[in-house]
Design a protein around this motif. Structure first.
Motif, PDB file in Angstrom:
ATOM      1  N   PRO A  19       0.926  -1.106  -0.298  1.00 34.50           N
ATOM      2  CA  PRO A  19       0.016   0.029  -0.088  1.00 34.50           C
ATOM      3  C   PRO A  19       0.829   1.392   0.068  1.00 34.50           C
ATOM      4  N   GLU A  20       1.773   1.164   0.675  1.00 36.81           N
ATOM      5  CA  GLU A  20       2.750   2.332   0.748  1.00 36.81           C
ATOM      6  C   GLU A  20       3.457   2.727  -0.572  1.00 36.81           C
ATOM      7  N   GLU A  21       3.955   1.518  -1.132  1.00 31.18           N
ATOM      8  CA  GLU A  21       4.867   1.880  -2.495  1.00 31.18           C
ATOM      9  C   GLU A  21       3.800   2.361  -3.535  1.00 31.18           C
ATOM     10  N   LEU A  22       2.277   1.675  -3.567  1.00 28.69           N
ATOM     11  CA  LEU A  22       1.438   2.044  -4.498  1.00 28.69           C
ATOM     12  C   LEU A  22       1.111   3.622  -4.362  1.00 28.69           C
ATOM     13  N   ALA A  23       0.959   4.044  -3.075  1.00 27.71           N
ATOM     14  CA  ALA A  23       0.562   5.457  -2.944  1.00 27.71           C
ATOM     15  C   ALA A  23       1.963   6.189  -3.309  1.00 27.71           C
ATOM     16  N   ARG A  24       3.207   5.975  -3.164  1.00 30.88           N
ATOM     17  CA  ARG A  24       4.408   6.709  -3.643  1.00 30.88           C
ATOM     18  C   ARG A  24       4.343   6.620  -5.218  1.00 30.88           C
ATOM     19  N   ALA A  25       4.066   5.700  -5.894  1.00 26.71           N
ATOM     20  CA  ALA A  25       4.116   5.509  -7.213  1.00 26.71           C
ATOM     21  C   ALA A  25       2.987   6.460  -7.743  1.00 26.71           C
ATOM     22  N   GLU A  26       1.983   6.632  -7.190  1.00 24.80           N
ATOM     23  CA  GLU A  26       0.844   7.493  -7.756  1.00 24.80           C
ATOM     24  C   GLU A  26       1.260   8.862  -7.527  1.00 24.80           C
ATOM     25  N   ALA A  27       2.177   9.318  -6.491  1.00 28.62           N
ATOM     26  CA  ALA A  27       2.181  10.629  -5.982  1.00 28.62           C
ATOM     27  C   ALA A  27       2.691  11.691  -7.011  1.00 28.62           C
ATOM     28  N   HIS A  28       3.488  11.339  -7.965  1.00 27.16           N
ATOM     29  CA  HIS A  28       4.169  12.300  -8.833  1.00 27.16           C
ATOM     30  C   HIS A  28       4.002  11.690 -10.194  1.00 27.16           C
ATOM     31  N   PRO A  35      -3.050   0.350 -12.967  1.00 31.43           N
ATOM     32  CA  PRO A  35      -2.358  -0.949 -12.794  1.00 31.43           C
ATOM     33  C   PRO A  35      -3.063  -1.720 -11.682  1.00 31.43           C
ATOM     34  N   LEU A  36      -2.864  -2.908 -11.800  1.00 30.55           N
ATOM     35  CA  LEU A  36      -3.172  -3.783 -10.724  1.00 30.55           C
ATOM     36  C   LEU A  36      -2.496  -3.454  -9.267  1.00 30.55           C
ATOM     37  N   PRO A  37      -3.149  -3.694  -8.159  1.00 32.48           N
ATOM     38  CA  PRO A  37      -2.456  -3.380  -7.053  1.00 32.48           C
ATOM     39  C   PRO A  37      -1.413  -4.254  -6.320  1.00 32.48           C
ATOM     40  N   VAL A  38      -0.219  -4.175  -7.277  1.00 31.93           N
ATOM     41  CA  VAL A  38       0.967  -5.036  -6.880  1.00 31.93           C
ATOM     42  C   VAL A  38       2.173  -4.134  -7.196  1.00 31.93           C
ATOM     43  N   VAL A  39       3.200  -4.083  -6.465  1.00 29.45           N
ATOM     44  CA  VAL A  39       4.387  -3.386  -6.801  1.00 29.45           C
ATOM     45  C   VAL A  39       5.565  -4.555  -6.997  1.00 29.45           C
TER      46      VAL A  39
END
Length: 413
Positions: A19-28, A35-39
């Protein structure tokens, strides 16, 4: 490997990083993908690993860019060796990897010349320019009057010119005005194609199998019919083999299944082996020879690094091993999908190790099914509502392919 390994990250007591990495990916990042919710953090062969340590079977292979799997040793070795020598010269100079790559790729295609580019969309744009130039210089079409016939349901990239002749509203709406000179006809309709060809027609552009549309395979005789019409009317046949080519369907090119040789091949995705973007326009001298210095170019197209990796890809294809694997594993894929028909699958189309699978809408959307597969350790991608695409790397083992399809069967129930 047919089990999904778990780690301490799977326990409720251990915070998950996803969840944290998904949020970081979307931030900028521009929100042009959903994408599917996977990092993912690592990958090898047909398997990937996410940031929580969970292993996931890749059944998409980067839309066929990863035909040879993640991190194929021969491709990584070629890239590593070239990184220590020279990576970029620009085409202002000649480098020592260029001749071998272009010669071997031309031979693989049975053509004379190669125009190296970077992405698939660049190859398409380049092919369109070449076709127009050929139309004016060779066919004698009046200046600025050239027309190119394209197909309904097409997907050739997302540049402004290409989306201008798309009929996908998500790709097209809001991006006009568009480049003129394109005539769209129904896919797999020879009568409509014949009616659309005029003295101004310089080319017919098509995907031998429409991937984004759901792996749509034309009926037998259609591609030979297109070839005959193009020959009869002095029109170039352009085959976009960016997704369907380079082993995916069990032959080097999807056109090979019906013995059809287009005038121009458009290649990409797997040509870079998932290591670097590599694409190409491949044709005979009487077609590509219409380009002269200053009329087309690319800073990174045909770079030493691209040529080193592209040459290694050509060498893998020259053995025929991957075409053979796609044929054999394609039988497994076809038979397993046929067994699911009526059990959540309302229809499917498959050729080689590539399939479009239509899901009963009562079970949910294609996105819903892909999320269910993700929960079961499988990566796949939806398209057009209730259809999903399956295109695992050609290096996948029979055992792992069965396991992935087991998860599909379980997700459907």
């Amino acid at each position: 490997m047919t089990t999904v390994e778990t780690t301490s990250a799977d326990s409720p007591e251990t915070p998950r990083r996803t969840p944290e990495e998904l949020a970081r990916a979307e931030a900028h990042a521009a929100h042009n993908y959903h994408p599917l919710p996977v990092v993912l953090s690592h990958a090898e062969g047909a398997w990937t690993t996410d940031v929580d340590g969970r292993r996931l079977l890749d059944m998409l292979a980067g839309y066929s860019a990863l035909n040879f799997g993640h991190g194929h040793p021969a491709l990584l070795a070629a890239a590593h060796a070239q990184l220590d020598r020279v990576t970029l010269t620009s085409r202002a100079f000649v480098h020592d990897r260029f001749a071998d790559f272009t010669a071997r790729l031309a031979a693989l295609c049975g053509k004379d010349l190669v125009l190296p580019m970077n992405t698939g969309a660049e190859a398409v744009e380049s092919g369109l320019k070449v076709a127009r130039k050929w139309g004016y210089d060779v066919k004698g079409v009046q200046a600025d009057q050239a027309e190119i016939v394209v197909m309904s349901g097409n997907f050739h990239g997302r540049t402004t010119t290409v989306v201008g002749f798309s009929d996908d509203p998500d790709a097209r709406n809001g991006f006009g005005p568009f480049t003129p000179g394109f005539v769209r006809v129904p896919y797999a309709d020879l009568g409509a194609l014949r009616a659309a060809i005029t003295p101004r027609t310089v080319a017919v552009l098509l995907e031998p199998i429409q991937g984004e549309a759901g792996v749509l395979i034309p009926p037998p005789g259609y591609l030979p019919g297109v070839r005959d019409l193009c020959t009869e009317h002095g029109v170039l046949m352009i085959a976009d083999e960016i997704q369907s080519g380079l082993g995916r369907t069990g032959r080097t090119f999807a056109c090979d299944h019906e013995g059809v040789v287009p005038d121009i091949y458009l290649l990409g995705k797997a040509l870079g082996g998932g290591v670097v973007p590599v694409s190409a326009v491949v044709a005979d001298r009487d077609v590509l020879g219409v380009l002269h210095p200053g009329q087309h170019g690319s800073t990174f197209g045909g770079s030493p690094l691209a040529c080193a990796v592209g040459l290694a890809v050509v060498e893998l294809l020259e053995t025929g091993e991957f075409q053979h694997r796609a044929t054999q594993l394609g039988v497994v894929l076809h038979d397993r999908l046929a067994a699911l028909s009526g059990h959540g699958v309302t229809g499917f189309r498959a050729r080689g190790l590539w399939a479009g699978v239509d899901i009963d809408p009562a079970l949910g959307t294609g996105r819903d099914l892909c999320e269910a597969l993700l929960a079961r350790g499988v990566l796949a991608k939806d398209t057009h509502g209730s259809t999903i695409r399956l295109a695992p790397p050609l290096v996948i083992s029979t055992e792992d392919l069965h396991w992935g399809l087991d998860q599909l069967a379980a997700a459907l129930t």
